[in-house]
Design an enzyme around this catalytic site. Structure first.
Site, PDB file in Angstrom:
ATOM      1  N   VAL A 191     -12.716  -4.422  12.377  1.00 27.49           N
ATOM      2  CA  VAL A 191     -12.083  -3.159  11.983  1.00 27.49           C
ATOM      3  C   VAL A 191     -10.947  -2.798  12.937  1.00 27.49           C
ATOM      4  O   VAL A 191      -9.817  -2.504  12.511  1.00 27.49           O
ATOM      5  CB  VAL A 191     -13.137  -2.026  11.978  1.00 27.49           C
ATOM      6  CG1 VAL A 191     -12.492  -0.702  11.622  1.00 27.49           C
ATOM      7  CG2 VAL A 191     -14.262  -2.352  11.016  1.00 27.49           C
ATOM      8  N   HIS A 451      -9.047  15.201 -14.366  1.00 22.83           N
ATOM      9  CA  HIS A 451      -8.007  14.238 -14.748  1.00 22.83           C
ATOM     10  C   HIS A 451      -6.639  14.841 -14.478  1.00 22.83           C
ATOM     11  O   HIS A 451      -6.425  16.003 -14.816  1.00 22.83           O
ATOM     12  CB  HIS A 451      -8.128  13.904 -16.236  1.00 22.83           C
ATOM     13  CG  HIS A 451      -7.048  12.973 -16.696  1.00 22.83           C
ATOM     14  ND1 HIS A 451      -7.025  11.639 -16.355  1.00 22.83           N
ATOM     15  CD2 HIS A 451      -5.916  13.201 -17.436  1.00 22.83           C
ATOM     16  CE1 HIS A 451      -5.959  11.069 -16.869  1.00 22.83           C
ATOM     17  NE2 HIS A 451      -5.261  11.993 -17.524  1.00 22.83           N
TER      18      HIS A 451
END
Ligand SMILES: Cc1cc2nc3c(=O)[nH]c(=O)nc-3n(C[C@H](O)[C@H](O)[C@H](O)COP(=O)(O)OP(=O)(O)OC[C@H]3O[C@@H](n4cnc5c(N)ncnc54)[C@H](O)[C@@H]3O)c2cc1C
Length: 478
Positions: A191, A451
């Protein structure tokens, strides 16, 4: 007479400072011992995470992503940029200001909650006595009903590439380059290596990542890891797997690193090398010989599921104990320990600790991945939804990656969520909340998602688990 506290915490990182604040909130007389001196030569709270870890790396990742977007992606929106330039010193100074504000903020929280800060090095003696060696060398001993050890971790150094504070550095040094290295070597494709490699690649470094293992991101879902390797390589990270570093030589302002791979011995010259092979627990001069606290064979303080050490009333949390070396894991362990001291039945959901890699696209996950579940012989259904089919992602010009939800084939219970793409960490957190409440894929599929949002990719992936996604062709059920 020595001071007496209900709870003494050693270390003020995300484990220790959160534990200290929670303890004071619950009415315990609390002290926290910290020795770290920040850039300005004053005690700086917040540990690795705030001073030289999570926050500074994200500050540089965000600055450099903006630069990269201006350079590469603005034209698609019709935006023309003339004379684009990055002043690295200003970028680093912005990061330092953020660190200063946040670490100072913890000092204020300590004051507001009544936590006593003891500046210096803490050492656990027998009978829950803690010796504090002040910055001026003055030694005092404080008595505690309970001790929480949160001494954290530090970077692992490797003999072939000894740090020299100039051309060979660890993650801390890599957050403070004052100019963009032309050729940058990163040892370790974990990472930290990928995040720091990304920062400098975006500003024009030719980045080579040398990784000893043959597999890229082995702890990550294989489908996600494959996509990540493809995208990061395209972004300019030259990732060499199976490359074992064997030595290095420094000449003037350059370093030549030797490594072996399947083709034999290799050499490559860099202007800077970042050693990012992992981190080890910090226990230097922390425990007196008769403290009674045991360590495991890897140098971590030995604890049970509740972070209890071998000594009643002494606990250890965060990077100095087993488990993922993550800030949120350290903090939650701190809260659990304090609440248990107060007599509550708190416990950690170790199975639901999310992981995040802050590259772009971001990578995040929670629960189990497909290869692990298959190895465990668990029958699963998998739903995948690509951001290329997301209207919100298209509007944002950020369509790389996908959401993947894995559910138990018999019960439909969600067992894992894996995302590579925009807002991956936030989307995985939604899946983690669902998992905490034992949701099935159908439960998530029945919810109403706004949405257009990237969250709809979670909704569609959950629907796809059982072959009902609307905006993508579903896999045929066998
Ligand atoms: C470059 C980088 C990026 C990272 N990014 C992320 C990320 O995005 N997200 C994430 O979750 N994690 C990230 N991490 C990991 C995260 O920083 C650690 O998991 C977290 O800081 C661990 O917290 P801790 O409280 O256990 O220990 P630490 O944060 O290491 O704090 C321990 C503190 O104890 C002090 N101390 C030690 N011994 C003594 C003593 N004897 N007396 C007094 N004080 C003492 C130290 O000075 C230190 O301040 C990153 C780490 C690095 C290096």
């Amino acid at each position: 007479m020595s001071q007496k506290f209900d709870i003494v915490v050693i270390g003020a990182g995300p484990g220790g400072y959160v534990a200290a604040i929670r303890a004071a909130q619950m009415g315990f007389k609390t002290a926290c011992i910290e020795k770290y001196q920040g850039k300005e030569g004053k005690t700086s709270l917040g540990g690795t995470c705030l001073n030289v870890g999570c926050i500074p790396s994200k500050a540089l990742l965000d600055s450099t992503w903006k630069y990269h977007e201006a350079e590469e992606s603005f034209k698609i929106h019709g935006i023309a940029v003339k004379g684009l330039a990055m002043d690295v010193k200003t970028m680093i100074a912005r990061k330092d200001t953020i660190v200063k504000n946040l670490t100072g903020g913890i000092g204020m929280l300590f004051k507001a909650n009544g936590v006593t800060l003891l500046e210096g090095h803490g050492k656990l003696l027998a009978n829950k006595q803690v010796e504090v060696t002040g910055l001026d060398g003055k030694v005092e001993t404080v008595a505690a009903e309970n001790v929480i050890i949160a001494s954290g971790s530090r970077p692992i150094e490797i003999p072939p590439t000894p740090l020299n504070g100039d051309t060979i550095v660890d993650s801390t040094g890599a957050l403070d380059f004052i100019e963009v290295p032309k050729r940058l070597g990163v040892i370790g494709a974990g990472v930290i290596g990928l995040e720091l490699g990304s920062v400098w690649a975006r500003l024009g470094s030719e980045v080579t990542v040398l990784e000893a293992m043959d597999k890229f991101l082995p702890a990550v879902d294989e489908q996600v890891a494959k996509e990540a390797q493809k995208v990061l390589t395209k972004q300019g990270l030259n990732i060499k797997l199976g490359a074992r570093v064997t030595g290095s030589s420094t000449k003037g302002k350059t370093v030549t690193v030797e490594y072996t791979d399947t083709e034999g011995e290799q050499k490559i010259t860099f202007d800077k090398v970042i050693v990012a092979v992992g981190r080890r627990p910090v226990t230097t001069d922390l425990l007196a010989a008769d403290s009674g606290v045991n360590m495991d064979e890897r140098g971590f303080i030995f604890v049970d599921d509740y972070c209890t050490t071998s000594v009643p009333g002494v606990y250890a949390i965060g990077d100095v104990v087993r488990g993922p070396m993550l800030a949120h894991k350290a903090s939650e362990e701190g809260i659990m320990v304090v609440e248990r001291i107060a007599g509550h039945k708190a416990q950690m959901s170790y199975d639901l600790i999310p992981g995040v890699i802050y590259t772009h696209p971001e990578i995040a996950w929670v629960g189990k991945n497909e290869q692990t579940l298959k190895a465990e012989g668990i029958e699963i259904n998998v739903g995948v939804f690509p951001f290329a089919a997301s209207g919100r992602a298209m509007a944002a010009n950020d369509t790389t990656g996908f959401v993947k939800i894995i559910a138990d084939a018999k019960t439909d219970r969600i067992l894992g969520g894996h995302v590579i793409g925009p807002s991956a960490a936030e989307l995985v957190q939604q899946i983690a909340i669902a998992m905490e409440f034992g949701s099935s894929a159908e439960d998530v599929g029945m919810m109403i998602f706004s949405h257009p949002t990237v969250s709809e990719a979670v909704h569609e992936a959950a629907l796809a688990v059982n072959g009902h996604a609307i905006h993508v062709a579903n896999r045929k059920k066998r």
